[in-house]
Every structure is written in structure tokens, then in C-alpha cells.
Design an enzyme around this catalytic site. Structure first.
Site, PDB file in Angstrom:
ATOM      1  N   GLY A 135       0.828  -1.200   0.000  1.00  0.00           N
ATOM      2  CA  GLY A 135       0.000   0.000   0.000  1.00  0.00           C
ATOM      3  C   GLY A 135       0.859   1.246   0.000  1.00  0.00           C
ATOM      4  N   SER A 137       0.863   4.025  -3.235  1.00  0.00           N
ATOM      5  CA  SER A 137       0.273   5.143  -3.971  1.00  0.00           C
ATOM      6  C   SER A 137      -1.103   5.520  -3.425  1.00  0.00           C
ATOM      7  CB  SER A 137       0.147   4.773  -5.450  1.00  0.00           C
ATOM      8  OG  SER A 137       1.409   4.518  -6.013  1.00  0.00           O
ATOM      9  N   GLU A 250      12.044  -4.138  -5.677  1.00  0.00           N
ATOM     10  CA  GLU A 250      10.994  -4.310  -6.680  1.00  0.00           C
ATOM     11  C   GLU A 250      11.513  -4.057  -8.087  1.00  0.00           C
ATOM     12  OE1 GLU A 250       7.053  -1.856  -8.144  1.00  0.00           O
ATOM     13  OE2 GLU A 250       7.519  -1.910  -6.004  1.00  0.00           O
TER      14      GLU A 250
END
Length: 736
Positions: A135, A137, A250
Site C-alpha cells: 500500500g 500510492s 521491486e
């Protein structure tokens, strides 16, 4: 002034015996577990959600591979994990359930969590039981995570959370959401991460339909959601630093550019069946180059030298998605792989997505992740490695010496004068005094000694400074002579390009007649080396009639016409491909060096040039050019280094052809970006840039242009049962 490259330099590596064994084990498992048609093909992390498959991987030790053993992990190297991840992505495996937890949430909890959190969450991630979403953006925040407004307020025993998150991938099926929340007004130091149970009271998840029809993206709404303080990850206010470290995990992985591999495999086979193999060759080798970079990044991560190289494949998935647009009609040639057609449609639709899909930091993530003032600078402890790292390095002392030599001797004026004179005799004499032309050739045959890697060092340094010398040609002629059992020619030598000898006739009594076209440095050399069939012959250029001409860089390129000229014939038979192989490799070496200087020169210029009251380097459009130049130079240097290593062990035709194609394409991109950033100044003769970019244009077309290279590689793809297997084969085969 010495030109120092600003591109990141990696030691080329290859998979070890142990890592290759792991690769074979994973492939065997997937061959049995994921038979074609038994599962929906996925695009990377957005693959199908299959908890049973994820648990199966966990039972084999292929999840949480880098996590500590005491918490259920494998404590294995980053390379081992890359081997497994790469194979899963190549199959379009159903990895959606475990992907985020395995890739980033688990390592983040291991680095920042309490002992209680590690013992609870990490075994669940490693076993495939837990599924995480991120969580980050929020509505109206755009790419500025520092503007997060979802607030966590202290209450008895924990925190009360209110707000909304969007673009939260996988939240609908996740067991937990790792949320970045505002705990104070301080822009960066007021952010804290918390682990929220998916079934918490007051938490609502709503899918957001994506352009490709999927619903992986979700909106997550918090309404008075209670989060115990025991689920706070890290210190209060430490969320910004933890989150940027998580983004590195990521975006430093292979899933960005490997996501299209399942459809690229099918598309390549169909394109080849329709007689158009060049496009598969070009796209496939982009993947091959990126894969090599990923291996090297993983080695550096394992050794603690960096956490990741974020965004290094940012353009590949976009570019190939656009290329695959034509593939919607490509299934006429052969039967499509089961499930590939909907996957292909999906890849085309998402090709236009921004390069930061799956999280945001600033407007351009690729630039930010190299240059953000908030990036993680702490020392990274080495990870445990299951096997010895298989890497090699260049001679740093030699590199420093030749760099200094050419920086002092090959200035802009020297290069400009050589275009008038044809050769800088003073510079050549100075290079000969140091023995540079024959570095890399054994002393026993008349060379200066040293290895192929030493020759690469010299040739690349000369190209960085646009040295107007036939160093590559003299070295190449010496390599041909030595292979044939002939003494290495003394003085300047050159070679006859291998594709233009149709009108050359050799007689039985040791004479030759005919014309060799486009011979580099023909007017400056004294000896010409040519490959005729399986023989190397040497000719005295004084016996030739020399036609005029120069290449795009203003260097001599001429025709040599012989009439009954005596030849020196080598006793040893040679591989007819030796000239094209080594010539293509040396041109790639030279282009990589020139691109390093183009990148450095442009970065320096935009930092000094002021427009509208500020350096033009601060304009986002210019920043994009700088990022492009750094990427092209880094990728090219790495491709050359890996191929040099392969050539020390075998013929490596596949690597040579792939490198020439990739480096040539990168050279064109570098030329365009550099001149865009420089504007008019880059086009003027008194400025250095044009001396480098004109050489890049000239070298691209020699010893195999991009069309020829792409076609050869495409034919190799067509002959291979799998594109992915072809580019990961430790000894791929190709006939140049």
C-alpha cells in the site's frame, strides 16, 4: 583531461556448475508441473493466483531463498534466487499469490522487523502460506510518495488508520497489506510502515479494472482500521527509507523485462515460420543482454557491493510490447502455444504503460533511482553464497596507463588533423613505443604479450579518445597471422573485410589478382591480411593500386587492387569465420568505449550549460537523455566484457553476433540522445562530440550490420526449441 566513464561497470560473470544444476532442476520440475495448456499464461508478477502452486514452490525451498534459515528461509545467494525466478517468468507461471511477499516484503521484514515479526511472517512467506500487497500510492499523489496522506493516529495499544490507497497490486487475494502511512506532518520523516491484516475490520478492497482487462490493481480503503503496535514495521518515522529500499528490490529484479517472455517465445517461432527472423533475433538478444546484466547485478548483491540496479530493464518490456503489436496476426504460420493469444493481447495493451508500473517515487523512476538524494547509502552486508562467484576482472594498472596515454596524446586537435593527413604518425610512434598495437598477442610470435582482455582494455581506451590509429586492424591482422602459423607483421597492418572478395583470384604458383573493397586504413598500412577459404594470406600493400576514400569518421577506407601480387601463405588451416568473428567483436569493443565517452561528455556539458537561469541538466527532458546514455554505455560495456570472457574459452559466435547487434543498436540510441542534449554545439567540428559519434556510425556498419546480425540470430531462434533456452545456454551455437 582524463575522461572517466560515468557508467556503472560490472565484472562479467557466468553461472557456476552448482547454479546450472539448480537451473536444470527447476526446468525439470516446471516441465512436469506446468504442461502447456494446463494453466493460464501470465505476464510476470501479474500471473495467475494459485496458492497451491506457491505452496509447492515453498516446499521445495524456492520461496524465501535469501531469507535466514532460522526463519524458514534458504539463506541462499541472490544468483540462486535469480535462477529460479527467471525460469518461473519464462514459463508465465502462476506466481501472483506469492510474488510480492517473496520479492520484497520478506526481505524488508527480515531487515527491519522485530524478532516476533520475523518468526511469524517469514516462515509463512517462505512456505507460500502468506500473500502480501504493498500500500503505497494514493489518489491525487501522483508519483510523489512524500505526499502520502493516509494517516495513522496513536490509540491505546496501537494505531487507528484512515485513508485510501490505489494501484495496490494483489490486495484482493492478499493475506496482508504492507502500508506506508503518515504518522506526523514531517514530509519524509513522518512516514511509517505497518503490516495490516487483510481481514481487518474497516478495511475494504475494490478491484480497479486495468487496460488489459485484468483486476490485479485494487483500491484499498481504511476506515478506523486498528493496527496493533506490534505490526508496526521499523521505527516510527523510518518508513521513507524502508520504502525506497523496498522499491529497489521491486525494480531491480528481472520481472520488468522478463514478463513478456512467454508471448515472445510464441511470437518468435511464428515470425520465423513466416520467413522474417530478423525481428526475433533483435528482440531476443535484448533479453539476452539484460539477462547477463541481471546475473552480474545478482553477484554484486550477493557480495554486498550494491542492493540492486533498479530499472535497468525499463525500456525492454515497453519496446517489445510495441513490437509484439504486429503479433496479433502472426498465428498464421504455426499453431500458437496454448494460452498465448490472450496473453499476447494483454502484453500489447500494457506496452504503453509508464516504466514505473507497480509503485511510484518521482516523475521518472529510472532517473530518480540513480540520483535520488534519499537513496540508501548504507553498507550492504554480503549475502551467503552457495557457490563460488564465477567472475573475472581487467588489469586496472594497464587500464589506468592507457587511459592516461590517450587522454594526453589524442586530443581534439590531433584527431582533426589526422582527418587531413590520414594518420597521426606522431601518435602512432608513441603507441608503438609502448607496444600498444600488439598487446594481446604472444611475444613468441612477435606480439607484446598479454591476454585478449588486455587487448580489449587498449582498444576501448583508444576508442574513448577517438584515437585516429589502426590499432584494431593491426591487432586483428596479427591474430590472423598467428592463427595461420605466420609471424605477426611489423608496422601497420590491416585486414580485408570478409564479405567482398568475389573478384579475387588466387593462382597455384603463389600469386593473387583482384580487388579488396573498403579496406580500413589501406593507405597507411604496409601489410594486408586476408582469409581465403580456410587459409590466411599476407600481401604487401606496396604491390596494390590504392583507390581513395574515407569512412564517416574521416578515416581511410579504400579499395586495394592487386595484379599478380605475391602472397605469403600460412601453413595452418583456419576457421573461415575467424575474421568476421574477431572483426565484429573488436568493433563492439570500440563502440563501447566511444559510448562511455559520449555519456561522460554529455553529462559534463549539461551540468555546465545554463539556460533560463539554471543548468539544463535540471530539465526533465535532458535528464532522460542522460539516463539513456548511461544505460546504453553500461549495457554495451557489459556485453563486450562477457563476450571477451567467452572468447577466451571458445569461438563464441553466438555471443559475438549478439553483442555486435546490441552494441550497434545502443550506439544509435546514444548518438541521438547525445546530440539532442547538446543541441547545435554537438554538430560543430571544434567540439569533441562529433568525433566520437561519427565513429559510432562508421563502426556500426562494419563486420556485420544490424540487419545481418539480427537475421543470423533470428535464424538461430527459429532453429531452437525455445528462445529462453537459447539465450541461457552456457554455450549457444551459431554459424557466422
Amino acid at each position: 583531461m582524463v575522461v572517466r566513464s560515468t557508467s556503472m561497470r560490472f565484472d562479467a560473470t557466468e553461472l557456476t556448475i552448482e547454479e546450472l544444476a539448480l537451473q536444470a532442476e527447476v526446468r525439470e520440475y516446471l516441465d512436469k508441473r506446468l504442461t502447456p495448456g494446463s494453466y493460464p499464461l501470465g505476464l510476470g508478477m501479474s500471473g495467475a493466483v494459485d496458492p497451491a502452486f506457491s505452496r509447492d514452490l515453498g516446499s521445495r525451498g524456492w520461496l524465501g531463498m535469501s531469507l535466514p534459515k532460522e526463519y524458514g528461509g534458504g539463506e541462499r545467494s541472490a544468483v540462486d534466487r535469480l535462477v529460479v525466478v527467471e525460469e518461473l517468468l519464462a514459463r508465465g507461471a502462476p506466481v501472483g499469490y506469492h510474488w510480492i511477499g517473496d520479492r520484497q516484503s520478506g526481505p524488508s521484514i527480515a531487515a527491519n522487523g522485530t524478532e516476533e515479526q520475523k518468526r511469524y511472517f517469514l516462515p509463512g512467506i517462505a512456505s507460500g502460506e502468506f500473500s502480501f500487497s504493498i500500500g503505497m500510492s494514493e489518489p491525487d499523489s501522483g508519483s510523489d510518495l512524500a505526499s502520502v496522506r493516509t494517516r495513522a493516529e496513536r490509540v491505546y495499544g496501537g494505531w487507528k488508520v484512515n485513508g485510501t490507497k490505489i494501484w495496490t497490486t494483489g490486495a484482493f487475494h492478499a493475506t496482508h497489506v504492507l502500508a506506508l502511512l503518515r504518522t506526523s506532518a514531517d514530509k519524509h520523516n513522518g512516514l511509517t510502515q505497518m503490516i495490516v491484516d487483510r481481514d481487518s475490520e474497516g478495511l475494504t478492497v475494490s478491484p480497479i479494472p486495468f487496460i488489459d482487462g485484468s483486476e490485479d490493481f485494487c483500491e484499498v480503503s481504511f476506515q478506523d482500521v486498528f493496527v496493533p503496535d506490534s505490526r508496526r514495521l521499523g521505527d516510527v518515522g523510518a518508513g521513507w527509507g524502508q520504502n525506497t529500499g523496498e522499491l529497489a528490490l521491486e525494480r531491480g529484479g528481472v520481472d520488468r523485462w522478463m514478463s513478456l517472455m512467454p508471448v515472445l517465445e510464441n511470437w518468435a517461432a511464428n515470425q520465423a515460420a513466416q520467413g522474417g527472423p530478423s525481428a526475433p533475433g533483435r528482440s531476443g538478444l535484448d533479453y539476452g543482454a539484460l539477462l547477463g546484466l541481471s546475473w552480474d547485478v545478482a553477484v554484486h548483491c550477493t557480495n554486498g557491493r550494491l542492493r540492486s540496479l533498479a530499472g535497468h530493464g525499463g525500456r525492454a518490456d515497453q519496446g517489445d510490447g510495441n513490437t509484439l503489436r504486429t503479433g496479433l496476426c502472426c498465428h498464421r504460420g504455426t499453431a500458437p502455444r496454448p494460452g498465448s493469444r490472450p496473453c499476447l493481447r494483454r502484453s500489447v495493451r500494457v506496452a504503453a504503460r509508464p516504466g514505473r508500473a507497480g509503485g511510484a517515487v518521482v516523475v521518472d523512476s529510472r532517473w530518480n533511482q540513480r540520483n535520488s538524494p534519499h537513496r540508501d547509502r548504507e553498507r550492504i552486508e554480503p549475502m551467503n553464497s552457495g557457490s563460488e562467484i564465477n567472475a573475472y576482472t581487467f588489469d586496472a594498472d594497464l587500464e589506468s596507463m592507457v587511459e592516461q596515454f590517450f587522454a594526453e596524446k589524442s586530443g581534439t586537435e590531433v584527431v582533426a588533423q589526422a582527418e587531413i593527413d590520414g594518420l597521426s604518425t606522431g601518435l602512432w610512434s608513441a603507441a608503438v613505443e609502448l607496444g600498444l598495437p600488439l598487446v594481446g598477442l604472444p611475444e613468441s610470435v612477435g606480439g607484446s604479450g598479454g591476454s585478449l582482455l588486455d587487448a580489449v582494455t587498449v582498444q576501448r581506451a583508444a576508442a574513448r579518445h577517438a584515437a585516429p590509429l589502426p590499432l584494431a586492424e593491426t591487432y586483428l591482422a596479427g591474430r590472423l597471422a598467428a592463427a595461420a602459423g605466420l609471424p605477426v607483421p611489423s608496422g601497420i597492418a590491416t585486414v580485408a573485410p570478409g564479405s567482398q572478395r568475389d573478384d579475387v583470384r588466387r593462382t597455384n604458383d603463389g600469386f593473387l589478382s583482384g580487388t579488396f573493397h573498403d579496406v580500413p586504413w589501406g593507405s597507411a598500412a604496409s601489410v594486408l591480411a586476408a582469409v581465403l577459404g580456410d587459409r590466411v594470406v599476407l600481401l604487401n600493400i606496396s604491390d596494390a593500386e590504392i583507390g581513395g576514400g574515407t569512412d564517416l569518421a574521416g578515416q581511410p577506407r579504400q579499395s586495394l587492387t592487386f595484379a599478380e601480387a605475391r602472397i605469403v601463405d600460412g601453413d595452418n588451416l583456419v576457421d573461415p569465420r575467424i575474421l568476421s568473428r574477431l572483426g565484429a567483436f573488436l568493433r563492439s569493443v570500440q563502440m563501447s568505449g566511444a559510448m562511455e565517452s559520449v555519456s561522460t561528455l554529455t553529462r559534463r556539458y549539461v551540468s555546465e550549460r545554463v539556460q533560463f537561469g539554471r543548468p539544463i541538466a535540471q530539465f526533465q527532458a535532458v535528464q532522460q537523455h542522460i539516463v539513456t546514455l548511461a544505460q546504453m554505455a553500461s549495457m554495451s560495456t557489459l556485453a563486450v566484457d562477457r563476450t571477451a570472457h567467452a572468447l577466451t574459452r571458445r569461438d563464441a559466435d553466438f555471443e559475438v553476433c549478439a553483442t555486435k547487434l546490441v552494441v550497434s543498436q545502443n550506439a544509435l540510441a546514444s548518438v541521438r540522445a547525445a546530440h539532442q542534449a547538446h543541441g547545435a554545439i554537438g554538430m560543430t567540428r571544434e567540439y569533441r562530440l562529433q568525433q566520437l559519434t561519427r565513429r559510432l556510425h562508421a563502426w556500426r556498419s562494419e563486420f556485420g550490420d544490424e540487419i545481418a546480425s539480427a537475421t543470423q540470430l533470428g535464424e538461430a531462434v527459429a532453429a531452437s526449441p525455445s528462445l529462453h533456452r537459447l539465450i541461457t545456454d552456457p554455450e549457444p551455437t551459431l554459424q557466422l
